[in-house]
Scaffold this active site. Structure first.
Site, PDB file in Angstrom:
ATOM      1  N   MET A   8      -2.237 -37.592 -14.208  1.00 29.62           N
ATOM      2  CA  MET A   8      -2.250 -38.727 -13.780  1.00 29.62           C
ATOM      3  C   MET A   8      -0.926 -39.318 -13.398  1.00 29.62           C
ATOM      4  SD  MET A   8      -5.338 -39.374 -13.771  1.00 29.62           S
ATOM      5  CE  MET A   8      -7.005 -39.838 -14.333  1.00 29.62           C
ATOM      6  N   ARG A   9      -0.152 -38.565 -12.512  1.00 28.42           N
ATOM      7  CA  ARG A   9       1.190 -39.061 -12.043  1.00 28.42           C
ATOM      8  C   ARG A   9       1.413 -38.553 -10.565  1.00 28.42           C
ATOM      9  NH1 ARG A   9       4.754 -40.974 -15.570  1.00 28.42           N
ATOM     10  NH2 ARG A   9       4.414 -40.792 -17.613  1.00 28.42           N
TER      11      ARG A   9
ATOM     12  N   ASP B 112       0.226 -33.386  -1.325  1.00 28.24           N
ATOM     13  CA  ASP B 112       1.569 -33.651  -0.612  1.00 28.24           C
ATOM     14  C   ASP B 112       2.283 -35.042  -1.197  1.00 28.24           C
ATOM     15  OD1 ASP B 112       0.174 -35.968   0.185  1.00 28.24           O
ATOM     16  OD2 ASP B 112      -0.059 -35.261   2.321  1.00 28.24           O
TER      17      ASP B 112
ATOM     18  N   ASN C 119      -4.941 -30.419  -6.339  1.00 32.24           N
ATOM     19  CA  ASN C 119      -5.407 -31.470  -7.203  1.00 32.24           C
ATOM     20  C   ASN C 119      -7.039 -31.513  -7.095  1.00 32.24           C
ATOM     21  OD1 ASN C 119      -5.206 -33.827  -9.014  1.00 32.24           O
ATOM     22  ND2 ASN C 119      -5.505 -35.087  -7.019  1.00 32.24           N
TER      23      ASN C 119
ATOM     24  N   ASN D 100     -11.520 -29.629 -17.072  1.00 26.94           N
ATOM     25  CA  ASN D 100     -11.333 -28.758 -15.649  1.00 26.94           C
ATOM     26  C   ASN D 100     -10.504 -27.555 -16.116  1.00 26.94           C
ATOM     27  OD1 ASN D 100     -12.525 -29.911 -13.149  1.00 26.94           O
ATOM     28  ND2 ASN D 100     -11.774 -31.738 -14.179  1.00 26.94           N
TER      29      ASN D 100
ATOM     30  N   HIS E 270      -9.858 -34.532  -7.250  1.00 29.77           N
ATOM     31  CA  HIS E 270     -10.080 -35.786  -7.329  1.00 29.77           C
ATOM     32  C   HIS E 270     -11.681 -36.264  -7.407  1.00 29.77           C
ATOM     33  CE1 HIS E 270      -9.112 -40.100  -6.810  1.00 29.77           C
ATOM     34  NE2 HIS E 270      -9.871 -40.436  -5.944  1.00 29.77           N
TER      35      HIS E 270
ATOM     36  N   ASP F  29      -3.199 -38.825  -3.064  1.00 26.76           N
ATOM     37  CA  ASP F  29      -4.319 -38.057  -2.857  1.00 26.76           C
ATOM     38  C   ASP F  29      -4.854 -37.870  -1.352  1.00 26.76           C
ATOM     39  OD1 ASP F  29      -5.156 -37.880  -5.580  1.00 26.76           O
ATOM     40  OD2 ASP F  29      -5.783 -39.966  -5.539  1.00 26.76           O
TER      41      ASP F  29
HETATM   42  C1  GAR Z   1     -11.358 -35.374 -13.650  1.00 27.85           C
HETATM   43  O1  GAR Z   1     -12.679 -36.151 -13.385  1.00 27.85           O
HETATM   44  C2  GAR Z   1     -10.395 -35.591 -12.615  1.00 27.85           C
HETATM   45  O2  GAR Z   1     -11.065 -35.385 -11.483  1.00 27.85           O
HETATM   46  C3  GAR Z   1      -9.712 -36.930 -12.728  1.00 27.85           C
HETATM   47  O3  GAR Z   1      -9.530 -37.085 -14.083  1.00 27.85           O
HETATM   48  C4  GAR Z   1     -10.594 -36.337 -14.831  1.00 27.85           C
HETATM   49  C5  GAR Z   1      -9.785 -35.324 -15.652  1.00 27.85           C
HETATM   50  O4  GAR Z   1     -10.749 -34.828 -16.406  1.00 27.85           O
HETATM   51  N1  GAR Z   1      -8.720 -36.893 -11.940  1.00 27.85           N
HETATM   52  C6  GAR Z   1      -7.976 -38.216 -11.395  1.00 27.85           C
HETATM   53  O5  GAR Z   1      -8.663 -39.217 -11.491  1.00 27.85           O
HETATM   54  C7  GAR Z   1      -6.786 -37.935 -10.646  1.00 27.85           C
HETATM   55  N2  GAR Z   1      -6.345 -39.285 -10.100  1.00 27.85           N
HETATM   56  P1  GAR Z   1     -10.291 -33.435 -17.476  1.00 27.85           P
HETATM   57  O6  GAR Z   1      -9.005 -33.605 -18.176  1.00 27.85           O
HETATM   58  O7  GAR Z   1     -11.637 -33.423 -18.418  1.00 27.85           O
HETATM   59  O8  GAR Z   1     -10.158 -32.273 -16.389  1.00 27.85           O
END
Ligand code: GAR
Length: 203
Positions: free
Chosen positions: A90-91, A141, A107, A14, A109, A145
């Site tokens: 992831m925090r 917030d 964020n 991302n 999700h 999520d």
């Molecule tokens: C993505 O799918 C994102 O939506 C998810 O982690 C992946 C990161 O991929 N985020 C979560 O699950 C947040 N709880 P990336 O490092 O290739 O962007």
């Protein structure tokens, strides 16, 4: 140009999508700093490869979560960041970051919130048996999520999906949705009214 700071814990696809859109002139924004809580995160390599400042800030190097976040806030402020984008971070975000960047943390999700929050959005959707899932960009917030939703995109869940194939189908949408949400923010078109985020017309 909007100055973006990205927080990422992993692969950083991302982050890459956002950097690419900025470089292509599709986004009136630039990623000025990337911070990871994981020193080995590939996201940091992607940042360095693009000539962007990259730092790791490791949670266990600090006496408390507050001090850990204060270190991140100091870096973001040093780079005069205007919008913080969590991209696979992831925090749970705490008070120091929220207070330093009110309504300025986004964020992404990998599920259609409020369904399937947390660390395993794709797996949880698959196991629940929903026929449609997708991704959500939202303001952050204090909850997990739970912040106001900016944009969502839907994808079908297919009978032969595994967690991996569903995640890949969602990820393709994430790479379009996140830059689109950032663009609206950069253009000053997002208006938060309670839980709702309204998208104003272009001037
Ligand atoms: C993505 O799918 C994102 O939506 C998810 O982690 C992946 C990161 O991929 N985020 C979560 O699950 C947040 N709880 P990336 O490092 O290739 O962007």
């Amino acid at each position: 140009k909007l100055r973006i700071g990205v927080l990422a814990s992993g692969r950083g696809s991302n982050l890459q999508a956002i950097m690419d859109q900025c470089a292509a002139g599709q986004l009136p924004a630039e990623v000025v700093v990337v911070i990871s809580d994981k020193p080995g995160a590939y996201a940091l390599e992607r940042a360095k490869g693009a000539g962007i400042a990259a730092y790791s800030v490791v949670y266990k190097d600090f006496a408390s979560k507050a001090e850990y976040e204060q270190a991140i806030v100091r870096l973001l402020e040093q780079y005069q960041v205007q919008l913080v984008c969590l991209a696979g971070y992831m925090r749970l975000v705490g008070e120091p970051l929220l207070q330093a960047f009110p309504n300025r943390i986004m964020n992404i999700h990998p599920a259609l919130l409020p369904s399937f929050p947390g660390l395993h959005g794709q797996r949880d959707a698959l196991n629940y048996g929903v026929k449609i899932s997708g991704c959500t960009v939202h303001f952050v917030d204090e909850g997990m999520d739970t912040g106001p939703i900016i944009l969502q995109a839907a994808v079908p869940v297919l009978d032969d999906d595994t967690e991996e194939t569903l995640a890949a189908r969602i990820l393709e949408q994430e790479h379009k949705l996140y830059p689109a949400a950032i663009k609206l923010f950069a253009e000053g078109r997002l208006e938060i009214q309670g839980r709702r985020v309204l998208v104003k017309d272009k001037e």
